[in-house]
Design a protein around this motif. Structure first.
Motif, mmCIF file in Angstrom:
data_model
loop_
_atom_site.group_PDB
_atom_site.id
_atom_site.type_symbol
_atom_site.label_atom_id
_atom_site.label_comp_id
_atom_site.label_asym_id
_atom_site.label_seq_id
_atom_site.Cartn_x
_atom_site.Cartn_y
_atom_site.Cartn_z
ATOM 1 N N ALA A 20 0.828 -1.207 0.000
ATOM 2 C CA ALA A 20 0.000 0.000 0.000
ATOM 3 C C ALA A 20 0.861 1.255 0.000
ATOM 4 O O ALA A 20 0.528 2.256 -0.632
ATOM 5 C CB ALA A 20 -0.920 -0.008 1.214
ATOM 6 N N MET A 21 1.965 1.183 0.666
ATOM 7 C CA MET A 21 2.874 2.321 0.706
ATOM 8 C C MET A 21 3.560 2.525 -0.637
ATOM 9 O O MET A 21 3.684 3.651 -1.134
ATOM 10 C CB MET A 21 3.906 2.081 1.802
ATOM 11 N N ARG A 22 3.986 1.428 -1.241
ATOM 12 C CA ARG A 22 4.657 1.518 -2.536
ATOM 13 C C ARG A 22 3.719 2.075 -3.604
ATOM 14 O O ARG A 22 4.136 2.820 -4.490
ATOM 15 C CB ARG A 22 5.153 0.130 -2.938
ATOM 16 N N SER A 23 2.432 1.752 -3.503
ATOM 17 C CA SER A 23 1.461 2.207 -4.502
ATOM 18 C C SER A 23 0.952 3.613 -4.240
ATOM 19 O O SER A 23 0.253 4.191 -5.071
ATOM 20 C CB SER A 23 0.270 1.247 -4.559
ATOM 21 N N ARG A 83 12.656 -1.250 -4.074
ATOM 22 C CA ARG A 83 11.267 -1.675 -4.212
ATOM 23 C C ARG A 83 10.270 -0.537 -4.019
ATOM 24 O O ARG A 83 9.085 -0.771 -3.800
ATOM 25 C CB ARG A 83 10.995 -2.835 -3.250
ATOM 26 N N GLY A 84 10.758 0.703 -4.071
ATOM 27 C CA GLY A 84 9.850 1.838 -4.136
ATOM 28 C C GLY A 84 9.563 2.556 -2.838
ATOM 29 O O GLY A 84 8.671 3.406 -2.785
ATOM 30 N N VAL A 85 10.289 2.252 -1.780
ATOM 31 C CA VAL A 85 10.119 2.941 -0.499
ATOM 32 C C VAL A 85 11.488 3.438 -0.037
ATOM 33 O O VAL A 85 12.470 2.705 -0.113
ATOM 34 C CB VAL A 85 9.496 2.009 0.564
ATOM 35 N N ILE A 86 11.536 4.675 0.435
ATOM 36 C CA ILE A 86 12.792 5.255 0.895
ATOM 37 C C ILE A 86 12.920 5.059 2.402
ATOM 38 O O ILE A 86 12.159 5.632 3.186
ATOM 39 C CB ILE A 86 12.859 6.767 0.574
ATOM 40 N N PRO A 87 13.878 4.221 2.854
ATOM 41 C CA PRO A 87 14.082 4.027 4.293
ATOM 42 C C PRO A 87 14.936 5.147 4.862
ATOM 43 O O PRO A 87 15.930 5.551 4.250
ATOM 44 C CB PRO A 87 14.804 2.681 4.355
ATOM 45 N N LEU A 88 14.555 5.642 6.031
ATOM 46 C CA LEU A 88 15.259 6.782 6.608
ATOM 47 C C LEU A 88 16.014 6.452 7.890
ATOM 48 O O LEU A 88 17.080 7.020 8.142
ATOM 49 C CB LEU A 88 14.262 7.914 6.914
ATOM 50 N N ALA A 89 15.452 5.582 8.710
ATOM 51 C CA ALA A 89 16.046 5.355 10.028
ATOM 52 C C ALA A 89 15.524 4.046 10.615
ATOM 53 O O ALA A 89 14.541 3.482 10.140
ATOM 54 C CB ALA A 89 15.713 6.519 10.963
ATOM 55 N N TRP A 90 16.207 3.593 11.672
ATOM 56 C CA TRP A 90 15.818 2.384 12.387
ATOM 57 C C TRP A 90 15.155 2.727 13.714
ATOM 58 O O TRP A 90 15.531 3.688 14.380
ATOM 59 C CB TRP A 90 17.050 1.522 12.690
ATOM 60 N N GLY A 91 14.172 1.926 14.081
ATOM 61 C CA GLY A 91 13.609 1.931 15.425
ATOM 62 C C GLY A 91 13.684 0.508 15.950
ATOM 63 O O GLY A 91 14.440 -0.314 15.420
ATOM 64 N N VAL A 123 9.373 6.239 3.654
ATOM 65 C CA VAL A 123 8.569 7.207 2.904
ATOM 66 C C VAL A 123 8.327 6.676 1.499
ATOM 67 O O VAL A 123 9.250 6.134 0.867
ATOM 68 C CB VAL A 123 9.294 8.576 2.799
ATOM 69 N N ASN A 124 7.107 6.828 1.011
ATOM 70 C CA ASN A 124 6.808 6.494 -0.378
ATOM 71 C C ASN A 124 7.741 7.265 -1.306
ATOM 72 O O ASN A 124 8.004 8.451 -1.086
ATOM 73 C CB ASN A 124 5.346 6.843 -0.680
ATOM 74 N N TRP A 164 7.059 -6.292 6.520
ATOM 75 C CA TRP A 164 7.514 -5.935 5.167
ATOM 76 C C TRP A 164 8.269 -7.074 4.488
ATOM 77 O O TRP A 164 8.553 -7.006 3.301
ATOM 78 C CB TRP A 164 8.409 -4.700 5.235
ATOM 79 N N SER A 165 8.597 -8.116 5.232
ATOM 80 C CA SER A 165 9.440 -9.185 4.677
ATOM 81 C C SER A 165 8.823 -9.955 3.513
ATOM 82 O O SER A 165 9.570 -10.453 2.667
ATOM 83 C CB SER A 165 9.861 -10.160 5.781
ATOM 84 N N PRO A 166 7.472 -10.074 3.392
ATOM 85 C CA PRO A 166 6.943 -10.759 2.213
ATOM 86 C C PRO A 166 7.302 -10.062 0.896
ATOM 87 O O PRO A 166 7.454 -10.712 -0.140
ATOM 88 C CB PRO A 166 5.422 -10.736 2.446
ATOM 89 N N GLN A 167 7.454 -8.728 0.952
ATOM 90 C CA GLN A 167 7.808 -7.969 -0.252
ATOM 91 C C GLN A 167 9.302 -7.667 -0.347
ATOM 92 O O GLN A 167 9.818 -7.391 -1.433
ATOM 93 C CB GLN A 167 7.027 -6.642 -0.292
ATOM 94 N N VAL A 168 9.993 -7.697 0.784
ATOM 95 C CA VAL A 168 11.441 -7.435 0.805
ATOM 96 C C VAL A 168 12.113 -8.631 1.488
ATOM 97 O O VAL A 168 12.298 -8.636 2.704
ATOM 98 C CB VAL A 168 11.771 -6.129 1.569
#
Length: 335
Positions: free
Chosen positions: A82-85, A139-147, A245-246, A98-102
């Motif tokens: 949903a985020m990627r779209s 895969r279309g999502v920008i990762p920014l940081a870890w929690g 972020v998308n 998120w592991s099913p897609q990544v």
């Protein structure tokens, strides 16, 4: 120009001067998906991020949080798609969901890879963590940081668990990940995938014997009230969170706002990790005070579980990526 026209022109100019700053300060709102509310550290991470962004952007950017996977009708494994779209703008998300897609995110679900918090940090803050961020971005999502959602511990209604044989036939609710099924099947348990909404009545009636979740979730969700009176601290896997972020939303931001958003995410993530780790001792004491029997494994008992799940690695490391696994393992060993 006659006096009437001059007055009209001056009035128009004044309106432009008044309206221009107002338009420049127009707030842009973004949706942020989380699975847990701010009653949990996970949700608190999202709230902290939103507060920092709104403050530092002076109101130009507003992050509106939608907890309980509202934006995907409660199906948390659909969040990444949903985020990627573009249905979701941003998220503070679980690596499990998120592991099913990544596929690379399954690294964190490998049983007993990370024995302590230093091992988590060694992976997320090193080459392996960077490689995982690159896989997410592709895969279309920008990762920014870890929690961090924390180590997942095992509870049940039948009795104390201190060795692999104690899991034989145990009906355990697990999240929607094939790797989780393989881990518990390998240990002789009977794992069942179900949503938490379905798990609670199943635990209450005894249709399911046990479940696995971080201590913060066990505490706040009062899992002891659904028959879970035995808790084993086995740290079989940890669940880092990702601030993301998308891609189209990210590309629509100015360089200045991208920097602001990322720096706020890094700060919020570091704050949440420190806070959740600092609260673990107090959280465990509350759980014990409610009559839960807690089993802490000895090094020898822990090693028995490690040995019992070796076959999971044979199946899953090729899917995750041998090179990525090697980087992670080296980082853990050198911590």
């Amino acid at each position: 120009m006659n006096s009437k026209n001059l007055l009209t022109a001056l009035a128009a100019s004044s309106l432009l001067l008044i309206s221009a700053p107002t338009f420049a300060q127009e707030t842009r709102e973004f949706s942020v998906s989380t699975v847990l509310s701010d009653a949990f550290p996970w949700g608190q991470a999202a709230v902290k991020w939103a507060e920092l962004v709104e403050e530092r952007s002076e109101g130009r950017m507003k992050l509106t949080i939608y907890p309980n996977a509202q934006l995907v009708s409660g199906d948390q494994t659909r969040e990444f798609s949903a985020m990627r779209s573009g249905i979701i703008d941003m998220a503070v998300a679980s690596t499990i969901n998120w592991s099913p897609q990544v596929p690379e995110l399954n690294l964190f679900s490998l049983p007993f890879l990370m024995p302590d918090e230093a091992a988590i940090d060694a992976i997320t803050q090193g080459e392996a963590g960077q490689a995982i961020f690159e896989a997410i971005e592709k895969r279309g999502v920008i990762p920014l940081a870890w929690g961090e959602n924390g180590f997942r511990e095992l509870s049940n209604s039948r009795g104390a668990i201190s060795q692999p044989a104690d899991l034989k036939g145990l009906k355990v609710r697990v999240v929607g990940s094939p790797l989780f099924l393989d881990t518990f099947n390998t240990l002789g348990a009977n794992p069942t995938q179900m949503s938490w909404a379905d798990a609670q009545p199943a635990l209450t009636t005894g249709a399911v014997d046990g479940q696995e979740n971080p201590l913060s979730v066990f505490d706040v969700a009062r899992i002891d009230q659904v028959g879970q009176k035995h808790l084993t601290l086995w740290r079989y896997m940890a669940d880092p969170l990702v601030f993301g972020v998308n891609q189209r939303v990210w590309n629509s931001l100015s360089t200045e706002d991208q920097t602001l958003l990322k720096e706020a995410a890094i700060e919020a993530g570091a704050w949440e990790i420190a806070k959740s780790r600092a609260e673990l001792v107090e959280t465990l004491e509350r759980i014990k005070e409610r009559g839960v029997e807690v089993t802490e494994l000895t090094p020898e008992q822990h090693a028995a579980f490690v040995d019992a799940t070796e076959s999971v690695y044979e199946k899953w490391v090729p899917r995750i990526g041998q090179d990525l696994f090697n980087k992670a393992k080296a980082a853990v060993d050198a911590r």
